[in-house]
Design a protein around this motif. Structure first.
Motif, PDB file in Angstrom:
ATOM      1  N   PRO A  45      88.644  22.223  21.143  1.00 39.79           N
ATOM      2  CA  PRO A  45      87.622  22.342  20.610  1.00 39.79           C
ATOM      3  C   PRO A  45      87.441  22.221  18.969  1.00 39.79           C
ATOM      4  N   GLN A  46      86.047  21.712  18.497  1.00 44.10           N
ATOM      5  CA  GLN A  46      85.929  21.734  17.125  1.00 44.10           C
ATOM      6  C   GLN A  46      85.180  22.639  16.785  1.00 44.10           C
ATOM      7  N   PRO A  47      85.371  23.140  15.356  1.00 43.34           N
ATOM      8  CA  PRO A  47      86.275  22.804  14.325  1.00 43.34           C
ATOM      9  C   PRO A  47      87.880  23.371  14.672  1.00 43.34           C
ATOM     10  N   CYS A  48      88.728  22.539  14.361  1.00 41.29           N
ATOM     11  CA  CYS A  48      90.292  23.100  14.155  1.00 41.29           C
ATOM     12  C   CYS A  48      90.708  23.240  12.860  1.00 41.29           C
ATOM     13  N   VAL A  49      91.087  24.599  12.714  1.00 41.67           N
ATOM     14  CA  VAL A  49      91.285  24.983  11.205  1.00 41.67           C
ATOM     15  C   VAL A  49      92.681  25.034  10.934  1.00 41.67           C
ATOM     16  N   ALA A  50      93.787  25.155  11.960  1.00 43.84           N
ATOM     17  CA  ALA A  50      95.100  25.440  11.601  1.00 43.84           C
ATOM     18  C   ALA A  50      95.731  24.926  12.932  1.00 43.84           C
ATOM     19  N   VAL A  51      96.940  24.396  12.696  1.00 45.52           N
ATOM     20  CA  VAL A  51      97.854  24.149  13.905  1.00 45.52           C
ATOM     21  C   VAL A  51      99.292  24.669  13.972  1.00 45.52           C
ATOM     22  N   LEU A  52      99.638  25.569  15.004  1.00 40.33           N
ATOM     23  CA  LEU A  52     100.835  26.053  14.869  1.00 40.33           C
ATOM     24  C   LEU A  52     101.852  25.182  15.595  1.00 40.33           C
ATOM     25  N   LEU A  53     103.235  24.728  15.280  1.00 45.24           N
ATOM     26  CA  LEU A  53     103.933  23.925  15.543  1.00 45.24           C
ATOM     27  C   LEU A  53     105.309  24.714  15.769  1.00 45.24           C
ATOM     28  N   LEU A  54     105.732  24.666  17.081  1.00 41.91           N
ATOM     29  CA  LEU A  54     107.023  25.357  17.461  1.00 41.91           C
ATOM     30  C   LEU A  54     108.012  24.328  17.771  1.00 41.91           C
ATOM     31  N   PHE A  55     109.378  24.328  17.249  1.00 45.45           N
ATOM     32  CA  PHE A  55     110.041  23.144  17.193  1.00 45.45           C
ATOM     33  C   PHE A  55     111.549  23.476  16.960  1.00 45.45           C
ATOM     34  N   PRO A  56     112.669  22.716  17.519  1.00 39.82           N
ATOM     35  CA  PRO A  56     113.993  23.205  17.437  1.00 39.82           C
ATOM     36  C   PRO A  56     114.337  23.097  16.119  1.00 39.82           C
ATOM     37  N   ILE A  57     115.235  23.897  15.802  1.00 40.34           N
ATOM     38  CA  ILE A  57     115.861  23.926  14.488  1.00 40.34           C
ATOM     39  C   ILE A  57     117.158  23.004  14.631  1.00 40.34           C
ATOM     40  N   THR A  58     117.144  21.988  13.777  1.00 39.39           N
ATOM     41  CA  THR A  58     118.552  20.822  14.055  1.00 39.39           C
ATOM     42  C   THR A  58     118.635  20.414  12.673  1.00 39.39           C
ATOM     43  N   PRO A  59     119.685  20.020  12.181  1.00 39.43           N
ATOM     44  CA  PRO A  59     120.069  19.398  10.753  1.00 39.43           C
ATOM     45  C   PRO A  59     119.057  18.470  10.500  1.00 39.43           C
ATOM     46  N   ALA A  60     118.492  17.789  11.451  1.00 42.25           N
ATOM     47  CA  ALA A  60     117.325  16.767  11.060  1.00 42.25           C
ATOM     48  C   ALA A  60     116.026  17.528  11.059  1.00 42.25           C
ATOM     49  N   THR A  61     115.662  18.507  11.702  1.00 44.27           N
ATOM     50  CA  THR A  61     114.256  18.846  11.457  1.00 44.27           C
ATOM     51  C   THR A  61     114.387  19.684  10.137  1.00 44.27           C
ATOM     52  N   GLU A  62     115.346  20.397   9.800  1.00 43.66           N
ATOM     53  CA  GLU A  62     115.774  20.840   8.455  1.00 43.66           C
ATOM     54  C   GLU A  62     115.312  20.174   7.252  1.00 43.66           C
ATOM     55  N   ALA A 156     119.523  38.526  19.156  1.00 43.39           N
ATOM     56  CA  ALA A 156     119.612  37.347  19.481  1.00 43.39           C
ATOM     57  C   ALA A 156     119.302  36.031  18.609  1.00 43.39           C
ATOM     58  N   GLU A 157     120.067  34.945  18.810  1.00 48.24           N
ATOM     59  CA  GLU A 157     120.120  33.907  17.848  1.00 48.24           C
ATOM     60  C   GLU A 157     118.897  33.039  18.539  1.00 48.24           C
ATOM     61  N   VAL A 158     117.811  32.832  17.609  1.00 46.45           N
ATOM     62  CA  VAL A 158     116.710  32.022  18.079  1.00 46.45           C
ATOM     63  C   VAL A 158     116.611  30.594  17.547  1.00 46.45           C
ATOM     64  N   ASP A 159     116.893  29.622  18.054  1.00 50.98           N
ATOM     65  CA  ASP A 159     117.034  28.187  17.572  1.00 50.98           C
ATOM     66  C   ASP A 159     115.631  27.481  17.628  1.00 50.98           C
ATOM     67  N   LEU A 160     114.527  28.191  17.547  1.00 51.01           N
ATOM     68  CA  LEU A 160     113.156  27.649  17.708  1.00 51.01           C
ATOM     69  C   LEU A 160     112.283  28.439  16.545  1.00 51.01           C
ATOM     70  N   HIS A 161     111.560  27.582  15.843  1.00 52.55           N
ATOM     71  CA  HIS A 161     110.952  28.377  14.721  1.00 52.55           C
ATOM     72  C   HIS A 161     109.421  27.525  14.609  1.00 52.55           C
ATOM     73  N   PHE A 162     108.432  28.520  14.347  1.00 52.86           N
ATOM     74  CA  PHE A 162     107.063  28.360  14.106  1.00 52.86           C
ATOM     75  C   PHE A 162     106.789  27.751  12.514  1.00 52.86           C
ATOM     76  N   VAL A 163     106.219  26.809  12.411  1.00 54.29           N
ATOM     77  CA  VAL A 163     105.370  26.601  10.993  1.00 54.29           C
ATOM     78  C   VAL A 163     103.666  26.588  11.469  1.00 54.29           C
ATOM     79  N   ALA A 164     103.041  26.683  10.208  1.00 54.15           N
ATOM     80  CA  ALA A 164     101.611  26.328  10.478  1.00 54.15           C
ATOM     81  C   ALA A 164     101.162  25.277   9.663  1.00 54.15           C
TER      82      ALA A 164
END
Length: 225
Positions: A45-62, A156-164
């Motif tokens: 639906p619109q409007p969209c005012v933010a997006v949350l992205l969950l992604f794996p933490i790797t050297p490349a994404t870092e 627990a070590e969690v290797d996934l991370h959220f950003v907005a």
């Protein structure tokens, strides 16, 4: 020893219940993003005012960085706080989404009280307020045990991370509370709307993850319910 919370599940139902408790406006809700083709984006639906992205933490994404910030960015950057609590990236994502989404918070709500308490403070000072906020921790703990996934241990070590990902001052910004450099600028916004403007940023992370399927994208957008 640094404080650690249980991770928040990447689930719109969990996030909606959590955010409603903190004062999310009835006009907005979190929604799954099922894909990044135009046909699938049209389901959001619109409007969209933010997006949350969950992604794996790797050297490349870092290693992903933003673009040089515009000269006027210091007065127009989004609301941002550092993350000092382990496994709190989901809550930080919700805070960053709600406090930067136009009209997304109810007057007098917890969100607005937090904004007032943080007025004039830098990102590190805001982090101290968040870390010591018992009411927020209680709300987070309640949300973290909801959902369908098995609840991990706090240590627990969690290797996934959220950003907005949000729009501010005519630009698209990545808000990652772990980054001491603050909000990362990813270029100007366009008349396509925030959701579509975020797709190139999301694809940067997907391309850097070497084929990992551990991604999730959730939109804070109009509530049709």
């Amino acid at each position: 020893m640094p404080k650690r919370w249980l991770p928040l599940e990447a689930n719109p139902e969990v996030m909606n219940a959590f955010a409603r408790h903190l004062g999310l406006s009835d006009d907005f809700a979190f929604h799954d993003i099922y894909g990044f083709d135009d046909e699938l984006l049209d389901f959001v639906p619109q409007p969209c005012v933010a997006v949350l992205l969950l992604f794996p933490i790797t050297p490349a994404t870092e290693a992903i960085e933003g673009e040089p910030k515009p000269e006027t960015s210091s007065s127009g950057e989004p609301w941002f706080a550092r993350q000092t609590v382990g496994n709190a990236c989901g809550t930080m994502g919700v805070l960053h989404a709600a406090l930067n989404g136009a009209g997304a918070t109810k007057p007098g709500s917890y969100f607005e009280q937090l904004r007032a308490r943080c007025e004039g403070l830098d990102a590190d000072a805001r982090a101290k307020i968040i870390e010591s906020d018992d009411a927020l921790e209680t709300a987070h703990v309640g949300a973290s045990v909801e959902g369908q996934s098995e609840v991990p241990r706090e240590d627990a070590e969690v290797d996934l991370h959220f950003v907005a990902l949000v729009e501010a001052n005519g630009g698209i910004w990545e808000l990652d509370g772990r980054k001491p450099t603050g909000p990362a600028y990813h270029g100007p916004s366009s008349d396509k709307g925030l959701l579509r403007d975020c797709v190139p940023v999301i694809k940067k992370f997907m391309n850097a993850a070497n084929g990992s399927i551990h991604f999730n994208a959730i939109a804070l957008a109009a509530n049709l319910g």
